[in-house]
Design a protein around this motif. Structure first.
Motif, PDB file in Angstrom:
ATOM      1  N   ALA A  84      -5.030 -21.425 -70.677  1.00  0.00           N
ATOM      2  CA  ALA A  84      -3.720 -21.522 -70.024  1.00  0.00           C
ATOM      3  C   ALA A  84      -2.596 -21.324 -71.032  1.00  0.00           C
ATOM      4  CB  ALA A  84      -3.584 -22.868 -69.319  1.00  0.00           C
ATOM      5  N   ILE A  85      -2.727 -21.943 -72.207  1.00  0.00           N
ATOM      6  CA  ILE A  85      -1.702 -21.779 -73.245  1.00  0.00           C
ATOM      7  C   ILE A  85      -1.721 -20.359 -73.779  1.00  0.00           C
ATOM      8  CG2 ILE A  85      -1.023 -22.477 -75.574  1.00  0.00           C
ATOM      9  CD1 ILE A  85      -1.911 -25.293 -74.915  1.00  0.00           C
TER      10      ILE A  85
ATOM     11  N   ALA B 100       6.216 -26.259 -76.868  1.00  0.00           N
ATOM     12  CA  ALA B 100       5.614 -26.773 -78.104  1.00  0.00           C
ATOM     13  C   ALA B 100       4.195 -27.295 -77.903  1.00  0.00           C
ATOM     14  CB  ALA B 100       6.490 -27.882 -78.696  1.00  0.00           C
ATOM     15  N   ASP B 101       3.686 -27.276 -76.680  1.00  0.00           N
ATOM     16  CA  ASP B 101       2.354 -27.820 -76.424  1.00  0.00           C
ATOM     17  C   ASP B 101       1.275 -27.030 -77.160  1.00  0.00           C
ATOM     18  OD1 ASP B 101       2.287 -30.160 -74.869  1.00  0.00           O
ATOM     19  OD2 ASP B 101       2.776 -29.052 -73.043  1.00  0.00           O
ATOM     20  N   THR B 102       0.363 -27.761 -77.776  1.00  0.00           N
ATOM     21  CA  THR B 102      -0.867 -27.196 -78.287  1.00  0.00           C
ATOM     22  C   THR B 102      -1.994 -27.611 -77.347  1.00  0.00           C
ATOM     23  OG1 THR B 102      -1.398 -29.146 -79.617  1.00  0.00           O
ATOM     24  CG2 THR B 102      -0.015 -27.441 -80.657  1.00  0.00           C
ATOM     25  N   THR B 103      -3.176 -27.070 -77.572  1.00  0.00           N
ATOM     26  CA  THR B 103      -4.309 -27.533 -76.777  1.00  0.00           C
ATOM     27  C   THR B 103      -4.514 -29.033 -76.969  1.00  0.00           C
ATOM     28  OG1 THR B 103      -5.462 -25.424 -76.633  1.00  0.00           O
ATOM     29  CG2 THR B 103      -6.825 -27.399 -76.574  1.00  0.00           C
TER      30      THR B 103
ATOM     31  N   HIS C 118      -1.273  -6.734 -85.787  1.00  0.00           N
ATOM     32  CA  HIS C 118      -0.791  -5.524 -85.119  1.00  0.00           C
ATOM     33  C   HIS C 118      -0.394  -5.817 -83.668  1.00  0.00           C
ATOM     34  CE1 HIS C 118      -3.073  -3.814 -88.515  1.00  0.00           C
ATOM     35  NE2 HIS C 118      -2.229  -2.797 -88.420  1.00  0.00           N
ATOM     36  N   LEU C 119      -0.736  -6.999 -83.178  1.00  0.00           N
ATOM     37  CA  LEU C 119      -0.390  -7.383 -81.809  1.00  0.00           C
ATOM     38  C   LEU C 119       1.015  -7.997 -81.768  1.00  0.00           C
ATOM     39  CD1 LEU C 119      -3.790  -8.974 -80.729  1.00  0.00           C
ATOM     40  CD2 LEU C 119      -2.931  -6.682 -80.204  1.00  0.00           C
ATOM     41  N   PRO C 120       1.624  -8.118 -80.583  1.00  0.00           N
ATOM     42  CA  PRO C 120       2.957  -8.724 -80.471  1.00  0.00           C
ATOM     43  C   PRO C 120       2.974 -10.173 -80.948  1.00  0.00           C
ATOM     44  CG  PRO C 120       2.443  -7.479 -78.496  1.00  0.00           C
ATOM     45  CD  PRO C 120       1.176  -7.528 -79.298  1.00  0.00           C
ATOM     46  N   ALA C 121       4.070 -10.554 -81.591  1.00  0.00           N
ATOM     47  CA  ALA C 121       4.196 -11.900 -82.163  1.00  0.00           C
ATOM     48  C   ALA C 121       4.145 -12.979 -81.086  1.00  0.00           C
ATOM     49  CB  ALA C 121       5.493 -12.002 -82.961  1.00  0.00           C
ATOM     50  N   ALA C 122       4.698 -12.709 -79.906  1.00  0.00           N
ATOM     51  CA  ALA C 122       4.732 -13.735 -78.861  1.00  0.00           C
ATOM     52  C   ALA C 122       3.324 -14.169 -78.479  1.00  0.00           C
ATOM     53  CB  ALA C 122       5.475 -13.208 -77.637  1.00  0.00           C
ATOM     54  N   GLY C 123       2.420 -13.214 -78.325  1.00  0.00           N
ATOM     55  CA  GLY C 123       1.043 -13.554 -77.983  1.00  0.00           C
ATOM     56  C   GLY C 123       0.336 -14.268 -79.110  1.00  0.00           C
ATOM     57  N   LEU C 124       0.625 -13.885 -80.353  1.00  0.00           N
ATOM     58  CA  LEU C 124       0.000 -14.543 -81.502  1.00  0.00           C
ATOM     59  C   LEU C 124       0.469 -15.993 -81.631  1.00  0.00           C
ATOM     60  CD1 LEU C 124       0.161 -11.659 -84.132  1.00  0.00           C
ATOM     61  CD2 LEU C 124      -1.807 -12.394 -82.782  1.00  0.00           C
ATOM     62  N   ALA C 125       1.744 -16.240 -81.346  1.00  0.00           N
ATOM     63  CA  ALA C 125       2.257 -17.609 -81.409  1.00  0.00           C
ATOM     64  C   ALA C 125       1.568 -18.489 -80.361  1.00  0.00           C
ATOM     65  CB  ALA C 125       3.770 -17.614 -81.192  1.00  0.00           C
ATOM     66  N   ARG C 126       1.324 -17.931 -79.174  1.00  0.00           N
ATOM     67  CA  ARG C 126       0.592 -18.688 -78.151  1.00  0.00           C
ATOM     68  C   ARG C 126      -0.837 -18.956 -78.601  1.00  0.00           C
ATOM     69  NH1 ARG C 126       3.002 -14.865 -74.602  1.00  0.00           N
ATOM     70  NH2 ARG C 126       0.958 -13.885 -74.263  1.00  0.00           N
ATOM     71  N   LYS C 127      -1.430 -17.977 -79.267  1.00  0.00           N
ATOM     72  CA  LYS C 127      -2.796 -18.148 -79.747  1.00  0.00           C
ATOM     73  C   LYS C 127      -2.879 -19.266 -80.781  1.00  0.00           C
ATOM     74  CE  LYS C 127      -6.715 -15.248 -81.104  1.00  0.00           C
ATOM     75  NZ  LYS C 127      -7.152 -13.856 -81.347  1.00  0.00           N
TER      76      LYS C 127
ATOM     77  N   PHE D 173      -5.245 -22.502 -80.131  1.00  0.00           N
ATOM     78  CA  PHE D 173      -6.389 -22.776 -81.006  1.00  0.00           C
ATOM     79  C   PHE D 173      -6.159 -23.960 -81.927  1.00  0.00           C
ATOM     80  CE2 PHE D 173      -8.495 -18.310 -80.880  1.00  0.00           C
ATOM     81  CZ  PHE D 173      -8.548 -18.390 -79.508  1.00  0.00           C
ATOM     82  N   ASN D 174      -5.183 -24.779 -81.590  1.00  0.00           N
ATOM     83  CA  ASN D 174      -4.898 -26.004 -82.334  1.00  0.00           C
ATOM     84  C   ASN D 174      -5.260 -27.186 -81.423  1.00  0.00           C
ATOM     85  OD1 ASN D 174      -3.781 -28.202 -83.662  1.00  0.00           O
ATOM     86  ND2 ASN D 174      -1.775 -27.296 -83.941  1.00  0.00           N
ATOM     87  N   PRO D 175      -6.309 -27.961 -81.724  1.00  0.00           N
ATOM     88  CA  PRO D 175      -6.935 -28.145 -83.033  1.00  0.00           C
ATOM     89  C   PRO D 175      -8.214 -27.351 -83.284  1.00  0.00           C
ATOM     90  CG  PRO D 175      -7.605 -29.918 -81.596  1.00  0.00           C
ATOM     91  CD  PRO D 175      -6.678 -29.044 -80.785  1.00  0.00           C
ATOM     92  N   PHE D 176      -8.773 -26.682 -82.260  1.00  0.00           N
ATOM     93  CA  PHE D 176     -10.013 -25.943 -82.503  1.00  0.00           C
ATOM     94  C   PHE D 176      -9.908 -24.564 -81.882  1.00  0.00           C
ATOM     95  CE2 PHE D 176     -14.115 -24.356 -81.107  1.00  0.00           C
ATOM     96  CZ  PHE D 176     -14.855 -24.440 -82.266  1.00  0.00           C
ATOM     97  N   PRO D 177     -10.371 -23.542 -82.575  1.00  0.00           N
ATOM     98  CA  PRO D 177     -10.983 -23.536 -83.917  1.00  0.00           C
ATOM     99  C   PRO D 177      -9.976 -23.379 -85.051  1.00  0.00           C
ATOM    100  CG  PRO D 177     -11.182 -21.377 -82.941  1.00  0.00           C
ATOM    101  CD  PRO D 177     -10.504 -22.235 -81.896  1.00  0.00           C
ATOM    102  N   GLY D 178      -8.692 -23.309 -84.724  1.00  0.00           N
ATOM    103  CA  GLY D 178      -7.664 -23.084 -85.729  1.00  0.00           C
ATOM    104  C   GLY D 178      -7.475 -21.593 -85.957  1.00  0.00           C
ATOM    105  N   ALA D 179      -6.281 -21.071 -85.665  1.00  0.00           N
ATOM    106  CA  ALA D 179      -6.010 -19.649 -85.892  1.00  0.00           C
ATOM    107  C   ALA D 179      -6.061 -19.347 -87.385  1.00  0.00           C
ATOM    108  CB  ALA D 179      -4.644 -19.280 -85.321  1.00  0.00           C
ATOM    109  N   GLN D 180      -6.458 -18.120 -87.722  1.00  0.00           N
ATOM    110  CA  GLN D 180      -6.600 -17.750 -89.129  1.00  0.00           C
ATOM    111  C   GLN D 180      -5.924 -16.427 -89.423  1.00  0.00           C
ATOM    112  OE1 GLN D 180     -10.620 -17.663 -90.519  1.00  0.00           O
ATOM    113  NE2 GLN D 180     -11.075 -19.773 -89.935  1.00  0.00           N
TER     114      GLN D 180
END
Length: 314
Positions: A132-133, A167-170, A221-230, A234-241
């Motif tokens: 959902a996030i 600001a919600d994380t998983t 290479h992907l849009p920043a908005a989608g990466l910020a959601r990712k 992925f916080n706290p698991f598995p943690g974006a890298q």
């Protein structure tokens, strides 16, 4: 009402606590087998098992509930669990994030009610909060549903929505939904006799696939908005890298901002702005990072080990 409870993580433990505190009799708990955890990889009981033991509730931890499992040990444990349930005096089973599939043989013993962390039929499956996030949904919620053989396809008994904050994380959304699910299952069981199951809509079905560690790497290479959601998903698991100077660095906090440059180009790096990296569209401001084996650090502290002139995102 006597309630058998099946669940494993903290999301489920919240519901079990609520049922016990409200006076429901829980004659048996089913949960996943103890797993190695922590630095010492010691066997650790699930949060649900810990609650059950605190209240002296018997616990079963079968590897499977499928009596036709090919592995003899799994089949034997499933048969023993099935026989226990058949002999037990209870009214229904409540299931929350159990982690094992309930076969028809289990579903047919007594009604099985599931606490699901989404607004069904959106995000059926294993990881509804993450997805959902990640998808940018503005709201989610909890659905109380009757279980059937299909994956989260059963008729709905109750549903309640909450907003997903920017600001919600998983992690934070999980805690909100766990509390909501705990309240809703108590309310639903109190008035269970008067509830009228409603079929799920045929439109709007989506599936929340289980999160894999392979998804953790950020593709700049992907849009920043989608990466910020990712990052949030992925916080706290598995943690974006992200790869920084050839090292896999975990990114715990980031936001999408305006900016342009070649994907992976460092546009700024200082205590005030954090680390700003160009993406396929826009830029990503990284504000909390973690080196392998290190602690989570604000960008200003992280930069002490990665000076600007040496900072490179692969």
């Amino acid at each position: 009402m006597k309630v058998v409870f099946a669940g494993t993580p903290e999301f489920a433990a919240c519901a079990l606590r609520a049922l016990i505190e409200d006076g429901f009799e829980v004659p048996l708990v089913l949960t996943q087998p103890d797993r190695p955890a922590g630095r010492g990889m010691q066997l650790q009981a699930s949060p649900v098992k810990q609650v059950a033991l605190e209240h002296a509730i018997p616990v079963l931890q079968p590897l499977s509930l499928r009596m036709d499992a090919k592995d003899p040990e799994r089949a034997a444990q499933a048969t023993a669990a099935h026989e226990t349930l058949l002999a037990l005096d209870y009214d229904l089973m409540v299931v929350a994030a159990y982690g094992l599939i309930l076969p028809k043989s289990t579903l047919d013993i007594k009604p099985c009610i599931n606490i699901h962390g989404s607004l069904l039929p959106r995000w059926r499956g294993a990881a509804p909060i993450h997805r959902a996030i990640e998808a940018g949904d503005r709201e989610t919620g909890v659905t109380i549903m009757q279980m059937e053989e299909g994956l989260d396809t059963g008729p709905m008994l109750a549903m309640e929505a909450i907003a997903i904050d920017d600001a919600d994380t998983t992690g934070s959304l999980h805690d909100k939904l766990a509390a909501l699910g705990a309240r809703m299952i108590v309310e639903s069981l109190r008035r269970y006799a008067g509830l009228k199951p409603a079929p799920q809509p045929e439109q709007g079905v989506t599936y929340a696939a289980k999160i894999s560690k392979d998804e953790a790497k950020l593709d700049l290479h992907l849009p920043a908005a989608g990466l910020a959601r990712k990052v949030r998903a992925f916080n706290p698991f598995p943690g974006a890298q992200a790869q920084v100077n050839g090292v896999a660095i975990k990114i715990w906090k980031a936001e999408a901002i305006d900016g342009s440059g070649a994907a992976g180009q460092v546009l700024a790096a200082d205590a005030r702005q954090g680390i700003v990296v160009a993406c396929g569209q826009g830029a990503l401001r990284l504000t909390e990072l973690q080196k392998p084996g290190g602690k989570r650090l604000p960008a200003a502290e992280f930069l002490k080990g990665f000076p600007l002139e040496k900072l490179a995102f692969d």
